[in-house]
Design a protein around this motif. Sequence first.
Motif, PDB file in Angstrom:
ATOM      1  N   LEU A  24      33.352  31.840  29.434  1.00  0.00           N
ATOM      2  CA  LEU A  24      32.099  31.533  28.729  1.00  0.00           C
ATOM      3  C   LEU A  24      31.195  32.750  28.612  1.00  0.00           C
ATOM      4  O   LEU A  24      30.476  32.911  27.625  1.00  0.00           O
ATOM      5  N   LEU A  25      31.242  33.599  29.611  1.00  0.00           N
ATOM      6  CA  LEU A  25      30.425  34.815  29.570  1.00  0.00           C
ATOM      7  C   LEU A  25      30.783  35.646  28.332  1.00  0.00           C
ATOM      8  O   LEU A  25      29.915  36.223  27.689  1.00  0.00           O
ATOM      9  N   HIS A  26      32.077  35.662  28.004  1.00  0.00           N
ATOM     10  CA  HIS A  26      32.522  36.360  26.784  1.00  0.00           C
ATOM     11  C   HIS A  26      32.119  35.562  25.549  1.00  0.00           C
ATOM     12  O   HIS A  26      31.541  36.098  24.612  1.00  0.00           O
ATOM     13  N   ARG A  27      32.432  34.254  25.574  1.00  0.00           N
ATOM     14  CA  ARG A  27      32.216  33.460  24.347  1.00  0.00           C
ATOM     15  C   ARG A  27      30.755  33.323  23.989  1.00  0.00           C
ATOM     16  O   ARG A  27      30.401  33.100  22.832  1.00  0.00           O
ATOM     17  N   THR A  67      32.566  36.099  42.268  1.00  0.00           N
ATOM     18  CA  THR A  67      33.760  36.909  41.999  1.00  0.00           C
ATOM     19  C   THR A  67      33.587  38.340  42.497  1.00  0.00           C
ATOM     20  O   THR A  67      34.547  39.108  42.528  1.00  0.00           O
ATOM     21  N   GLY A  68      32.335  38.728  42.784  1.00  0.00           N
ATOM     22  CA  GLY A  68      32.069  40.116  43.177  1.00  0.00           C
ATOM     23  C   GLY A  68      31.807  41.022  41.966  1.00  0.00           C
ATOM     24  O   GLY A  68      31.429  42.180  42.122  1.00  0.00           O
ATOM     25  N   CYS A  69      31.999  40.478  40.755  1.00  0.00           N
ATOM     26  CA  CYS A  69      31.784  41.298  39.541  1.00  0.00           C
ATOM     27  C   CYS A  69      30.294  41.396  39.213  1.00  0.00           C
ATOM     28  O   CYS A  69      29.869  42.288  38.485  1.00  0.00           O
ATOM     29  N   MET A  70      29.538  40.431  39.686  1.00  0.00           N
ATOM     30  CA  MET A  70      28.108  40.356  39.356  1.00  0.00           C
ATOM     31  C   MET A  70      27.294  40.514  40.636  1.00  0.00           C
ATOM     32  O   MET A  70      27.667  40.018  41.688  1.00  0.00           O
ATOM     33  N   GLU A  71      26.166  41.214  40.471  1.00  0.00           N
ATOM     34  CA  GLU A  71      25.227  41.369  41.584  1.00  0.00           C
ATOM     35  C   GLU A  71      24.012  40.501  41.285  1.00  0.00           C
ATOM     36  O   GLU A  71      23.637  40.358  40.114  1.00  0.00           O
ATOM     37  N   ALA A  72      23.386  39.961  42.304  1.00  0.00           N
ATOM     38  CA  ALA A  72      22.173  39.164  42.086  1.00  0.00           C
ATOM     39  C   ALA A  72      21.081  39.662  43.009  1.00  0.00           C
ATOM     40  O   ALA A  72      21.352  40.143  44.117  1.00  0.00           O
ATOM     41  N   MET A  83      25.790  43.219  35.966  1.00  0.00           N
ATOM     42  CA  MET A  83      27.253  43.287  36.061  1.00  0.00           C
ATOM     43  C   MET A  83      27.680  44.563  36.781  1.00  0.00           C
ATOM     44  O   MET A  83      27.275  45.660  36.398  1.00  0.00           O
ATOM     45  N   ARG A  84      28.463  44.409  37.833  1.00  0.00           N
ATOM     46  CA  ARG A  84      28.932  45.598  38.562  1.00  0.00           C
ATOM     47  C   ARG A  84      30.195  46.160  37.919  1.00  0.00           C
ATOM     48  O   ARG A  84      30.357  47.345  37.766  1.00  0.00           O
ATOM     49  N   HIS A  85      31.105  45.271  37.593  1.00  0.00           N
ATOM     50  CA  HIS A  85      32.295  45.705  36.855  1.00  0.00           C
ATOM     51  C   HIS A  85      32.842  44.507  36.077  1.00  0.00           C
ATOM     52  O   HIS A  85      32.545  43.346  36.402  1.00  0.00           O
ATOM     53  N   ALA A  86      33.638  44.811  35.059  1.00  0.00           N
ATOM     54  CA  ALA A  86      34.132  43.736  34.187  1.00  0.00           C
ATOM     55  C   ALA A  86      35.013  42.768  34.979  1.00  0.00           C
ATOM     56  O   ALA A  86      35.797  43.204  35.831  1.00  0.00           O
ATOM     57  N   PRO A  87      34.873  41.470  34.708  1.00  0.00           N
ATOM     58  CA  PRO A  87      35.738  40.504  35.409  1.00  0.00           C
ATOM     59  C   PRO A  87      37.168  40.537  34.859  1.00  0.00           C
ATOM     60  O   PRO A  87      37.415  41.117  33.810  1.00  0.00           O
ATOM     61  N   TRP A  88      38.070  39.908  35.596  1.00  0.00           N
ATOM     62  CA  TRP A  88      39.472  39.845  35.167  1.00  0.00           C
ATOM     63  C   TRP A  88      39.615  38.885  33.967  1.00  0.00           C
ATOM     64  O   TRP A  88      38.688  38.128  33.656  1.00  0.00           O
ATOM     65  N   GLN A  89      40.757  38.922  33.335  1.00  0.00           N
ATOM     66  CA  GLN A  89      41.046  37.996  32.231  1.00  0.00           C
ATOM     67  C   GLN A  89      41.300  36.601  32.829  1.00  0.00           C
ATOM     68  O   GLN A  89      42.150  36.468  33.714  1.00  0.00           O
ATOM     69  N   PRO A  90      40.599  35.580  32.345  1.00  0.00           N
ATOM     70  CA  PRO A  90      40.829  34.239  32.905  1.00  0.00           C
ATOM     71  C   PRO A  90      42.272  33.778  32.706  1.00  0.00           C
ATOM     72  O   PRO A  90      42.879  34.091  31.678  1.00  0.00           O
ATOM     73  N   GLU A  91      42.773  33.041  33.700  1.00  0.00           N
ATOM     74  CA  GLU A  91      44.166  32.555  33.631  1.00  0.00           C
ATOM     75  C   GLU A  91      44.170  31.031  33.603  1.00  0.00           C
ATOM     76  O   GLU A  91      44.699  30.368  34.499  1.00  0.00           O
ATOM     77  N   LEU A  92      43.544  30.486  32.575  1.00  0.00           N
ATOM     78  CA  LEU A  92      43.335  29.037  32.554  1.00  0.00           C
ATOM     79  C   LEU A  92      44.641  28.250  32.466  1.00  0.00           C
ATOM     80  O   LEU A  92      44.799  27.236  33.145  1.00  0.00           O
ATOM     81  N   GLU A  93      45.551  28.735  31.649  1.00  0.00           N
ATOM     82  CA  GLU A  93      46.805  27.979  31.483  1.00  0.00           C
ATOM     83  C   GLU A  93      47.610  27.933  32.777  1.00  0.00           C
ATOM     84  O   GLU A  93      48.146  26.901  33.167  1.00  0.00           O
ATOM     85  N   ARG A  94      47.686  29.088  33.428  1.00  0.00           N
ATOM     86  CA  ARG A  94      48.459  29.140  34.686  1.00  0.00           C
ATOM     87  C   ARG A  94      47.815  28.218  35.733  1.00  0.00           C
ATOM     88  O   ARG A  94      48.491  27.449  36.408  1.00  0.00           O
ATOM     89  N   LEU A  95      46.481  28.273  35.803  1.00  0.00           N
ATOM     90  CA  LEU A  95      45.805  27.438  36.805  1.00  0.00           C
ATOM     91  C   LEU A  95      45.940  25.948  36.489  1.00  0.00           C
ATOM     92  O   LEU A  95      46.042  25.118  37.388  1.00  0.00           O
ATOM     93  N   ARG A  96      45.908  25.614  35.200  1.00  0.00           N
ATOM     94  CA  ARG A  96      46.100  24.203  34.824  1.00  0.00           C
ATOM     95  C   ARG A  96      47.466  23.727  35.325  1.00  0.00           C
ATOM     96  O   ARG A  96      47.573  22.638  35.901  1.00  0.00           O
TER      97      ARG A  96
END
Length: 375
Positions: A24-27, A67-72, A83-96
């Motif tokens: 969602l952050l991307h979309r 996730t460690g990618c974001m600082e608050a 944002m500290r560093h870009a997050p990984w690519q989501p793996e929605l299909e694999r997790l489903r």
Amino acid sequence: MLSERLYQSIELMERYSIELAIDLLHRLDVIDRLGEWRSADELCHVLSFQPRFSFALGWILERLVETGCMEARTDGDTHFYHMRHAPWQPELERLRAVGLNIDPANAATLDLLDHAASLYPAVARGEQSGDHSLFGPQGILLWLNYFHNDNLTYAVNNWVSAMLAADRLSTRPRLRILELGAGAGSASKILVRWFDERGLLPQIERYLITEPNAFFRRRGQRDLAKQYPDLALEWGALDVNLPWDAQGVALGEFNLVYAVNVLHISKDLLFSLNQARSALTGNGWLVIGECLRPYVNQPIYPELMFQILESFTDVQTDSEIRPNPGFLTADHWRRAFTRAGFERVEVAPDIDSIREIYPHFFTGAICGQNTAASK
Ligand SMILES: C[S@@+](CC[C@H](N)C(=O)[O-])C[C@H]1O[C@@H](n2cnc3c(N)ncnc32)[C@H](O)[C@@H]1O
């Protein structure tokens, strides 16, 4: 009930909702705006999102912090993110696939999470209302599948509540029960089943099952009336936000007022709790099942599905008993029940101890007794 399968399913849903938050952050095009410190309100403003979307956006940002990618950081009451560093690519299909392997019935939660997430961009931009979209033709089916006892991660709410209610009321010779927001009856079915297993059904003199949505109510009525033709079941519509006696609920009438996953949507929580107390006999019990937030501000996966609903977020807040819309902690509920005049207030199971060992257990039941003069 509290099985390995349930544990694995909850862990999977937590992870899946984090992956959806990344997606969602991307979309939502939020990711490019987080090079500098921003609050959810500021992001809504710069992206021309609806101000009310700030609550949902705050949840997405908090999930990214995990996730460690974001600082608050916090300044007063406002949380800022960077944002500290870009997050990984989501793996929605694999997790489903992993989720369905744990339990095929997890499809209900995964489908509703996906559907809700798909609505976020249009809701953020004010092109669609969350309530309208989630209760549209596709949403309603997913909703029915989710609030179903085959869905283990939801059914656990119904079980802890039914067990607490039976424990509090088992010695009463006659029981008059009022249920609120019964939906299509998943909580009613478990309550009746558990009371049956405990030999308590003959004590039920009256069980008034209320639900404002006629479509849900009729579904519950159809199933329960068929399964328990001899039980004194009645159906009606009750809005917890309006005076209950004006809606056919007599004062001091019920030994048990019961609701599973309903009262957190009450507009004015103290009003509804007071109405519940007025509906109870002098020693009657209010027992509610609620999704509980283990720690203040901890984001939890069920929020993704509900926080775009206006009915979920448009509520009166109160720093002591309801600092945020939506799900509350066990402490908030204890304080709210106590402020509404209930006594012997308890939360079961022992969430305060459980969260020390396992901070992703989100289910509890809260009870309180009306000790005002008996009818
Ligand atoms: C999360 S669902 C829970 C349904 C049911 N208790 C179950 O566990 O299957 C919440 C229910 O509250 C109902 N509801 C929404 N607003 C309400 C209101 N103002 N008063 C009473 N019920 C309401 C909804 O129609 C929905 O059926």
